[in-house]
Design an enzyme around this catalytic site. Structure first.
Site, short mmCIF file in Angstrom:
data_model
loop_
_atom_site.label_atom_id
_atom_site.label_comp_id
_atom_site.label_asym_id
_atom_site.label_seq_id
_atom_site.Cartn_x
_atom_site.Cartn_y
_atom_site.Cartn_z
N TYR A 14 -18.30 4.65 -6.27
CA TYR A 14 -17.84 3.28 -6.56
C TYR A 14 -18.84 2.23 -6.08
CZ TYR A 14 -13.26 4.70 -8.24
OH TYR A 14 -12.24 5.24 -8.99
N ARG A 36 5.03 -6.11 -5.15
CA ARG A 36 3.67 -6.37 -5.63
C ARG A 36 3.59 -7.78 -6.24
NH1 ARG A 36 -0.20 -7.51 -8.02
NH2 ARG A 36 -1.68 -6.29 -9.25
N ARG A 48 3.48 1.97 -8.92
CA ARG A 48 4.11 1.31 -10.07
C ARG A 48 5.23 2.08 -10.74
NH1 ARG A 48 -1.66 -0.03 -12.49
NH2 ARG A 48 -1.89 1.99 -11.49
O1 CP3 Z 1 1.22 6.35 -2.87
C1 CP3 Z 1 0.02 6.56 -2.58
O2 CP3 Z 1 -0.59 7.58 -2.96
C2 CP3 Z 1 -0.67 5.56 -1.66
C3 CP3 Z 1 -1.43 4.58 -2.31
C4 CP3 Z 1 -2.80 4.79 -2.92
C5 CP3 Z 1 -3.36 3.82 -3.77
N1 CP3 Z 1 -4.64 4.17 -4.03
C6 CP3 Z 1 -2.68 2.60 -4.23
C7 CP3 Z 1 -3.12 1.94 -5.48
C8 CP3 Z 1 -3.76 5.80 -2.73
C9 CP3 Z 1 -3.66 7.10 -1.95
C10 CP3 Z 1 -4.92 5.38 -3.44
C11 CP3 Z 1 -6.18 6.13 -3.45
C12 CP3 Z 1 -7.19 5.82 -4.45
N2 CP3 Z 1 -7.61 4.60 -4.89
C13 CP3 Z 1 -7.99 6.80 -5.09
C14 CP3 Z 1 -7.93 8.28 -4.80
C15 CP3 Z 1 -6.78 8.94 -5.44
C16 CP3 Z 1 -6.94 9.20 -6.89
O3 CP3 Z 1 -6.08 8.72 -7.65
O4 CP3 Z 1 -7.87 9.91 -7.25
C17 CP3 Z 1 -8.86 6.13 -5.97
C18 CP3 Z 1 -9.88 6.76 -6.87
C19 CP3 Z 1 -8.62 4.74 -5.82
C20 CP3 Z 1 -9.33 3.61 -6.47
C21 CP3 Z 1 -8.44 2.81 -7.30
N3 CP3 Z 1 -7.43 2.01 -6.81
C22 CP3 Z 1 -8.46 2.70 -8.72
C23 CP3 Z 1 -9.41 3.43 -9.64
C24 CP3 Z 1 -7.44 1.81 -9.06
C25 CP3 Z 1 -7.14 1.27 -10.43
C26 CP3 Z 1 -6.44 2.26 -11.28
C27 CP3 Z 1 -4.96 2.10 -11.17
O5 CP3 Z 1 -4.27 3.08 -10.87
O6 CP3 Z 1 -4.51 0.96 -11.41
C28 CP3 Z 1 -6.77 1.43 -7.87
C29 CP3 Z 1 -5.62 0.51 -7.75
C30 CP3 Z 1 -4.41 1.01 -7.05
N4 CP3 Z 1 -4.42 1.68 -5.85
C31 CP3 Z 1 -3.08 0.81 -7.45
C32 CP3 Z 1 -2.27 1.39 -6.48
C33 CP3 Z 1 -0.76 1.42 -6.44
C34 CP3 Z 1 -2.64 0.05 -8.70
C35 CP3 Z 1 -2.83 -1.41 -8.60
C36 CP3 Z 1 -1.57 -2.23 -8.51
O7 CP3 Z 1 -0.47 -1.75 -8.17
O8 CP3 Z 1 -1.70 -3.43 -8.75
#
Ligand code: CP3
Length: 339
Positions: free
Chosen positions: A152, A39, A30
């Site tokens: 999770y 997105r 984002r």
């Molecule tokens: O650029 C990158 O790093 C690749 C993309 C990536 C995403 N998630 C995309 C994402 C990676 C490597 C992850 C890993 C991930 N997902 C982790 C481990 C990394 C960390 O931050 O500790 C975890 C815990 C998750 C689980 C997860 N996914 C959560 C808790 C959330 C919601 C919180 C948030 O940031 O909104 C997500 C959603 C998520 N994963 C988004 C993205 C870009 C946001 C949602 C969106 O764009 O609509």
């Protein structure tokens, strides 16, 4: 594969490089308006993750727009429980939710060891990304560490304390180990499929490592990470366990190449504990990027100094926050590249 820029692979192997390579956790996301556009076009997070062409497009955006030295495949750690039979939903502004949690031995009947074919949308996205990048930079694959996935699946959503997940470790260790085992087997097969699709290195994210005591960590997280590291011999593996500074000494003995540090960990201390051979990754505080580009540049230079004692891959200490100004992100990346 012949790369135009393979700095990160050489640094991961512990070789001396002409400069430090740099990428950012959550770089595909984002912070970029170009990501928000794709997105919106996809309609939902899950649609984007499950559409290889769009996933490849947003994976490559930070390479084009920010000049990072690696692409990380756009996906999520939660695709693994999803493929195992524990479906997730991504709720706007709330984050991930699992309508059906897994909390006892009976619930395990709902699960199976995921077959990589069930995650073909990710491996297709990797092949497509590798093809489109055409050797510009390597592609990093990833998965969640088994304990973070367990957290999770049992909790059913994000949490500050993950006390339901932790409670199960204390009250039902036999169940906990069975679930961790299923996750580990699924993850190893999935990571091997990512390598077959062209991932040149892999990172394990143990985002909730820091909620465990050192003893619990060794028993319920470290041993499964160790098993994954032993199974993956084809490409360099990075272990990033947020909050688990106490486990770094153990990671140093695993057959991983790189250890990721969060911003709470002093790089000089970590280098002493780890010894000279492994690569360290990290670890600028993502909040530092809210400062002016000049301040970011100065903080980045002092971070590089702190890592100067051995092989290093520059990164933040955790994922970049969505409201971070892109100019500060560029100041971070360009400072590493000019140092
Ligand atoms: O650029 C990158 O790093 C690749 C993309 C990536 C995403 N998630 C995309 C994402 C990676 C490597 C992850 C890993 C991930 N997902 C982790 C481990 C990394 C960390 O931050 O500790 C975890 C815990 C998750 C689980 C997860 N996914 C959560 C808790 C959330 C919601 C919180 C948030 O940031 O909104 C997500 C959603 C998520 N994963 C988004 C993205 C870009 C946001 C949602 C969106 O764009 O609509």
């Amino acid at each position: 594969m012949i790369y135009q820029n393979d700095l990160i692979l050489r640094a991961a192997r512990g070789e001396r490089t002409e400069r430090t390579p740099v990428w950012m956790m959550r770089q595909a996301g984002r912070i970029l308006k170009e990501y928000r556009e794709v997105r919106a076009q996809a309609g939902s997070f899950k649609n984007l993750v499950e559409n290889p062409a769009l996933a490849a497009e947003v994976t490559i955006q930070p390479v084009d727009l920010l000049g990072v030295d690696a692409a990380i495949i756009f996906s999520d750690i939660l695709v693994v429980p999803d493929a195992m039979g524990c479906r997730y939903e991504m709720e706007e502004a709330r984050g991930p939710v699992f309508p059906q949690t897994i909390r006892n031995t009976a619930d395990l009947r709902l699960l199976h060891v995921a077959d990589p074919s069930e995650l073909q949308y990710v491996t297709d996205a990797i092949s497509l990304t590798v093809k489109q990048l055409d050797g510009r930079v390597p592609v990093i694959g990833f998965a969640g560490a088994p304990f973070t996935i367990f957290a999770y699946m049992t909790e059913g959503k994000g949490s500050k304390t993950f006390s339901i997940a932790k409670k199960l470790l204390y009250t039902d260790p036999a169940f906990s180990h069975r679930l961790l085992d299923l996750i580990t087997e699924s993850t190893i097969a999935y990571l091997k499929a990512q390598i077959a699709a062209g991932a040149a290195m892999l990172q394990l994210f143990d985002s909730w490592a820091g909620i465990l005591s050192p003893d619990q960590y060794g028993e319920f997280s470290g041993r499964y990470i160790h098993r994954i590291c032993e199974a993956i011999t084809e490409v360099p593996v990075t272990v990033f366990a947020k909050g688990a500074w106490f486990a770094i000494e153990d990671f140093a003995k695993y057959p991983c190449r790189t250890i990721g540090l969060d911003w709470n960990t002093d790089p000089r201390w970590a280098r002493q504990v780890v010894g000279p051979n492994k690569t360290l990754q990290g670890n600028l505080d993502p909040c530092q990027l809210y400062a002016t580009p000049e301040q970011v540049a100065e903080a980045t230079r002092s971070m590089l100094q702190a890592f100067a004692g051995g092989p290093h891959i520059a990164n933040l200490g955790h994922g970049v926050y969505p409201d971070t100004p892109v100019e500060s992100v560029k100041a971070f990346i360009n400072t590493v590249k000019q140092a």
